[in-house]
Design a protein around this motif. Structure first.
Motif, PDB file in Angstrom:
ATOM      1  N   LYS A 116     -33.238  -4.523 -27.121  1.00 39.57           N
ATOM      2  CA  LYS A 116     -31.852  -4.202 -26.744  1.00 39.57           C
ATOM      3  C   LYS A 116     -31.140  -5.445 -26.211  1.00 39.57           C
ATOM      4  CE  LYS A 116     -32.486   0.633 -25.281  1.00 39.57           C
ATOM      5  NZ  LYS A 116     -32.396   1.550 -24.109  1.00 39.57           N
ATOM      6  N   PHE A 117     -31.910  -6.328 -25.556  1.00 41.48           N
ATOM      7  CA  PHE A 117     -31.315  -7.457 -24.839  1.00 41.48           C
ATOM      8  C   PHE A 117     -32.056  -8.740 -25.202  1.00 41.48           C
ATOM      9  CE2 PHE A 117     -30.636 -10.095 -21.007  1.00 41.48           C
ATOM     10  CZ  PHE A 117     -29.246 -10.033 -20.928  1.00 41.48           C
ATOM     11  N   LEU A 118     -31.304  -9.742 -25.617  1.00 35.90           N
ATOM     12  CA  LEU A 118     -31.880 -11.016 -26.038  1.00 35.90           C
ATOM     13  C   LEU A 118     -31.268 -12.144 -25.208  1.00 35.90           C
ATOM     14  CD1 LEU A 118     -33.916 -11.797 -28.272  1.00 35.90           C
ATOM     15  CD2 LEU A 118     -31.981 -12.332 -29.742  1.00 35.90           C
ATOM     16  N   ILE A 119     -32.143 -12.938 -24.589  1.00 36.54           N
ATOM     17  CA  ILE A 119     -31.682 -14.128 -23.869  1.00 36.54           C
ATOM     18  C   ILE A 119     -31.901 -15.321 -24.786  1.00 36.54           C
ATOM     19  CG2 ILE A 119     -32.047 -15.637 -21.885  1.00 36.54           C
ATOM     20  CD1 ILE A 119     -32.927 -13.201 -20.301  1.00 36.54           C
ATOM     21  N   LEU A 120     -30.825 -16.026 -25.070  1.00 29.05           N
ATOM     22  CA  LEU A 120     -30.870 -17.167 -25.992  1.00 29.05           C
ATOM     23  C   LEU A 120     -30.617 -18.436 -25.189  1.00 29.05           C
ATOM     24  CD1 LEU A 120     -28.532 -15.179 -28.262  1.00 29.05           C
ATOM     25  CD2 LEU A 120     -30.724 -15.934 -29.133  1.00 29.05           C
ATOM     26  N   ASP A 121     -31.678 -19.216 -24.966  1.00 28.54           N
ATOM     27  CA  ASP A 121     -31.575 -20.431 -24.158  1.00 28.54           C
ATOM     28  C   ASP A 121     -31.396 -21.634 -25.084  1.00 28.54           C
ATOM     29  OD1 ASP A 121     -31.629 -22.357 -22.238  1.00 28.54           O
ATOM     30  OD2 ASP A 121     -33.665 -21.978 -21.552  1.00 28.54           O
ATOM     31  N   GLU A 122     -30.136 -22.039 -25.290  1.00 29.95           N
ATOM     32  CA  GLU A 122     -29.812 -23.165 -26.172  1.00 29.95           C
ATOM     33  C   GLU A 122     -30.482 -23.022 -27.538  1.00 29.95           C
ATOM     34  OE1 GLU A 122     -27.689 -25.385 -25.308  1.00 29.95           O
ATOM     35  OE2 GLU A 122     -27.794 -25.785 -23.174  1.00 29.95           O
ATOM     36  N   PRO A 123     -30.343 -21.878 -28.230  1.00 28.29           N
ATOM     37  CA  PRO A 123     -31.122 -21.658 -29.453  1.00 28.29           C
ATOM     38  C   PRO A 123     -30.715 -22.530 -30.623  1.00 28.29           C
ATOM     39  CG  PRO A 123     -29.493 -19.937 -29.224  1.00 28.29           C
ATOM     40  CD  PRO A 123     -29.424 -20.762 -27.973  1.00 28.29           C
ATOM     41  N   THR A 124     -29.505 -23.100 -30.592  1.00 31.55           N
ATOM     42  CA  THR A 124     -29.050 -23.909 -31.731  1.00 31.55           C
ATOM     43  C   THR A 124     -28.920 -25.390 -31.379  1.00 31.55           C
ATOM     44  OG1 THR A 124     -26.715 -23.469 -31.195  1.00 31.55           O
ATOM     45  CG2 THR A 124     -27.790 -21.960 -32.734  1.00 31.55           C
ATOM     46  N   ALA A 125     -29.411 -25.783 -30.195  1.00 26.62           N
ATOM     47  CA  ALA A 125     -29.251 -27.177 -29.757  1.00 26.62           C
ATOM     48  C   ALA A 125     -29.907 -28.162 -30.707  1.00 26.62           C
ATOM     49  CB  ALA A 125     -29.818 -27.350 -28.343  1.00 26.62           C
ATOM     50  N   ALA A 126     -31.054 -27.771 -31.302  1.00 26.59           N
ATOM     51  CA  ALA A 126     -31.792 -28.695 -32.169  1.00 26.59           C
ATOM     52  C   ALA A 126     -31.471 -28.511 -33.646  1.00 26.59           C
ATOM     53  CB  ALA A 126     -33.298 -28.510 -31.946  1.00 26.59           C
ATOM     54  N   LEU A 127     -30.505 -27.636 -33.945  1.00 24.81           N
ATOM     55  CA  LEU A 127     -30.218 -27.328 -35.349  1.00 24.81           C
ATOM     56  C   LEU A 127     -29.047 -28.138 -35.863  1.00 24.81           C
ATOM     57  CD1 LEU A 127     -30.510 -23.430 -35.318  1.00 24.81           C
ATOM     58  CD2 LEU A 127     -32.285 -25.106 -35.797  1.00 24.81           C
ATOM     59  N   ASP A 128     -29.111 -28.523 -37.136  1.00 28.01           N
ATOM     60  CA  ASP A 128     -27.971 -29.178 -37.752  1.00 28.01           C
ATOM     61  C   ASP A 128     -26.847 -28.156 -37.916  1.00 28.01           C
ATOM     62  OD1 ASP A 128     -28.267 -27.933 -40.572  1.00 28.01           O
ATOM     63  OD2 ASP A 128     -30.238 -28.747 -40.112  1.00 28.01           O
ATOM     64  N   VAL A 129     -25.632 -28.659 -38.150  1.00 27.79           N
ATOM     65  CA  VAL A 129     -24.461 -27.786 -38.061  1.00 27.79           C
ATOM     66  C   VAL A 129     -24.441 -26.657 -39.083  1.00 27.79           C
ATOM     67  CG1 VAL A 129     -22.923 -29.397 -36.881  1.00 27.79           C
ATOM     68  CG2 VAL A 129     -23.121 -29.512 -39.365  1.00 27.79           C
ATOM     69  N   SER A 130     -24.876 -26.932 -40.315  1.00 26.33           N
ATOM     70  CA  SER A 130     -24.812 -25.874 -41.326  1.00 26.33           C
ATOM     71  C   SER A 130     -25.825 -24.767 -41.027  1.00 26.33           C
ATOM     72  CB  SER A 130     -25.035 -26.447 -42.730  1.00 26.33           C
ATOM     73  OG  SER A 130     -26.271 -27.127 -42.794  1.00 26.33           O
ATOM     74  N   ILE A 131     -27.016 -25.162 -40.543  1.00 26.31           N
ATOM     75  CA  ILE A 131     -28.022 -24.166 -40.160  1.00 26.31           C
ATOM     76  C   ILE A 131     -27.548 -23.426 -38.914  1.00 26.31           C
ATOM     77  CG2 ILE A 131     -30.420 -23.786 -39.516  1.00 26.31           C
ATOM     78  CD1 ILE A 131     -30.064 -24.828 -42.349  1.00 26.31           C
ATOM     79  N   GLN A 132     -26.929 -24.157 -37.983  1.00 27.15           N
ATOM     80  CA  GLN A 132     -26.397 -23.541 -36.767  1.00 27.15           C
ATOM     81  C   GLN A 132     -25.421 -22.426 -37.108  1.00 27.15           C
ATOM     82  OE1 GLN A 132     -24.885 -25.823 -33.090  1.00 27.15           O
ATOM     83  NE2 GLN A 132     -23.019 -25.445 -34.229  1.00 27.15           N
ATOM     84  N   ALA A 133     -24.528 -22.683 -38.068  1.00 24.94           N
ATOM     85  CA  ALA A 133     -23.549 -21.674 -38.468  1.00 24.94           C
ATOM     86  C   ALA A 133     -24.237 -20.434 -39.032  1.00 24.94           C
ATOM     87  CB  ALA A 133     -22.580 -22.260 -39.494  1.00 24.94           C
ATOM     88  N   VAL A 134     -25.275 -20.650 -39.856  1.00 29.11           N
ATOM     89  CA  VAL A 134     -25.993 -19.522 -40.461  1.00 29.11           C
ATOM     90  C   VAL A 134     -26.721 -18.714 -39.386  1.00 29.11           C
ATOM     91  CG1 VAL A 134     -27.868 -18.902 -42.036  1.00 29.11           C
ATOM     92  CG2 VAL A 134     -26.228 -20.659 -42.694  1.00 29.11           C
TER      93      VAL A 134
END
Length: 542
Positions: free
Chosen positions: A449-467
């Motif tokens: 029900k509840f997800l804590i996302l701690d900087e989940p896209t910090a290491a991702l390139d921009v196109s993957i980050q968007a996806v």
């Protein structure tokens, strides 16, 4: 100063030889900062490792030339390379904590480099090391000399790594994702510091990054890599304003901007209608006067000072602030990795703060609160394949049979865009972006029900980050999940979150609807965060 011609690098694997870099050519002039941008696995870091001759045992320079100030680095002996590394060419690695020796004082680590290259004697090394710390603007350098890496913040560790890299006045600095995981103000401070020192000392630099805004702001020229090849090169402003190659256009379009939506950042062929979601009126999570105090050597340390906020069912709340402001401590208490000092943590009306961390593992609510950690490498068991990591919550908390578990794992891999052949690879065989996807797949395995996302896209390139952000939007709409999104990237927070909570020094200084806080921040600290975010040049209309 540096010339790379037709460089090809390959790696031996159990399934045969893999070409990681395929015939790239580039040059760096004296005093120039060149940026290399591209997605995870494009060959950016491998190029720099080949240049430094620090490839893994299975890697080899297959073809091409690498010339530095007239020296043929490809044919140089290991003894010559040891002399060149640190003295002539230095490298700033992506993860400062991993780059530093955890059981050695940071001052001694700087001394090692100075003594190795004859820049100091045993007698003068301490004084020179303190000067190196002062050069990177570390306050109270004499006291920090005796600190261990775990006693310092991420930004401070990055400054130590920069001090080590600059200690011998090298002519070329290679910075491999030097600000990944740093908060936005620390990122700006570190990048400004590097730019100033490089300019003052007349050095050249190679900046490897997936952050196009950062590259545009700090680089003279940029080269774009894809699948081991160089696809475009040019002056920074020109390349971003008028990208020629379809892949560069894709990267520029996927870079978060002030007025963009998540769907704007996606390739046109995978855009779908934005799913509707309406957060419920009743809070799923309520944090009331939450306090966390540690006992330090010189008295109590107040990490979180009586904060209160709520997250409604189906809502996404962004938690932003600098390193050390209490964001991660707060999220660790909510997910029950840390016990509170005082206050309440109400989840579905039950005060889960009353349950100790040890007992919460067995509580039925455990499966309903999951976390995606910032450092995908450290959060994955190095001896487990991707399949085994994703299977862990299914075995321990859902008690699924083998057949059902296999089907669910493959479904999750498809959901997060992880190719199924990678399920049988170990973490060290995956790129940073791929490891992040494994972490997300594992977190959503039980439909919490509840997800804590701690900087989940910090290491991702921009196109993957968007996806990935698009995936999180879809999951929230389909499954009614609620998010606490911990991030320093305010552009990303505005894209994903309905509500924003800004923390500073363990306290909440501002909170409100995301658009309202981003458009009209009322607190000076929020305005400082917004002004520190790198702004990529606008692309010219076709």
């Amino acid at each position: 100063m540096l010339s790379i011609k037709d460089l090809a690098v390959s790696f031996k694997t159990r399934r045969g030889e893999v070409d990681a870099v395929r015939g790239i050519t580039l040059e760096i002039a004296k005093g120039e900062t060149l940026g290399i941008v591209g997605e995870s696995g494009s060959g950016k870091s491998v190029t720099s490792y080949a240049l430094m001759r620090i490839l893994d045992a299975g890697g080899r320079i297959k073809a091409g030339e690498i010339t530095y100030s007239g020296i043929d680095l490809k044919r140089a002996s290991e003894r010559q390379m040891r002399d060149i590394r640190g003295r002539e060419i230095s490298m700033i690695f992506q993860n400062p904590r991993a780059a530093l020796n955890p059981i050695r004082k940071v001052g001694h680590q700087i001394e090692d480099v100075l003594i190795q290259h004859g820049r100091a004697t045993r007698r003068t090394a301490r004084e020179e090391a303190i000067k190196a710390l002062e050069a990177v603007r570390i306050r109270d350098a004499e006291a920090r000399y005796d600190a261990y890496p775990f006693e310092l913040s991420g930004g401070m560790c990055q400054r130590i790594v920069i001090a080590i890299a600059l200690a011998c006045d090298p002519q070329l600095i290679i910075a491999d994702e030097p600000t990944t995981g740093l908060d936005i103000t620390t990122q700006k401070a570190v990048m400004d510091l590097m730019a100033d020192l490089i300019r003052e000392r007349g050095m050249s630099s190679l900046l490897i990054t997936h952050d196009l805004g950062l590259a545009a702001q700090y680089c003279h020229r940029i080269v774009v890599m894809k699948d081991g090849e160089l696809v475009e090169a040019g002056a920074a402003d020109e390349l971003f304003a008028s990208p020629k190659h379809p892949y560069t256009q894709k990267l520029v379009d996927a870079t978060p901007r002030h007025d963009a939506t998540i769907r704007d950042l996606l390739p046109a062929e995978i855009r779908t209608p934005m799913p509707e979601h309406t957060p419920a009126d009743k809070p799923l999570l309520e944090v009331i006067n939450l306090v966390k105090t540690y006992q330090g050597k010189s008295g109590p340390v107040h990490a979180v000072k009586g904060i209160s906020f709520s997250v409604k069912a189906g809502q996404s709340v962004g938690l932003v602030g600098e390193s050390g402001c209490g964001k991660s401590t707060t999220s660790s208490m909510i997910v029950r990795l840390l016990d509170r000092t005082s206050g309440e943590i109400l989840f579905d009306g039950k005060d889960i703060g009353e349950i100790s961390c040890r007992d919460f593992i067995k509580d039925p609510m455990r499966s309903q609160i999951q976390m995606v950690f910032q450092d995908a490498t450290d959060s994955l068991n190095p001896r487990h394949t991707s399949r085994q990591s994703i299977a862990e919550p299914l075995k321990c908390l859902a008690h699924m049979g083998a057949k059902e578990r296999t089907a669910r794992i493959e479904e999750l891999a498809d959901l997060v865009g992880l190719p199924r052949p990678l399920l049988d690879r170990f973490p060290h065989q995956l790129s940073g972006g791929q490891k992040a996807r494994v972490g997300i797949a594992r977190a959503i395995a039980l439909n919490p029900k509840f997800l804590i996302l701690d900087e989940p896209t910090a290491a991702l390139d921009v196109s993957i980050q968007a996806v990935v952000l698009n995936l999180l939007v879809d999951l929230r709409a389909k499954l009614g999940m609620s998010y606490l999104f911990v991030s320093h990237d305010l552009h990303v927070v505005r894209l994903l979150c309905d509500h924003v909570v800004v923390m500073k020094g363990g306290e909440i200084v501002e909170a409100g609807p995301a658009n309202e806080v981003m458009e009209n921040p009322s607190h000076p600290y929020t305005r400082e965060l917004l002004s520190a975010a790198p702004k990529p040049p606008e692309r010219k209309a076709a």
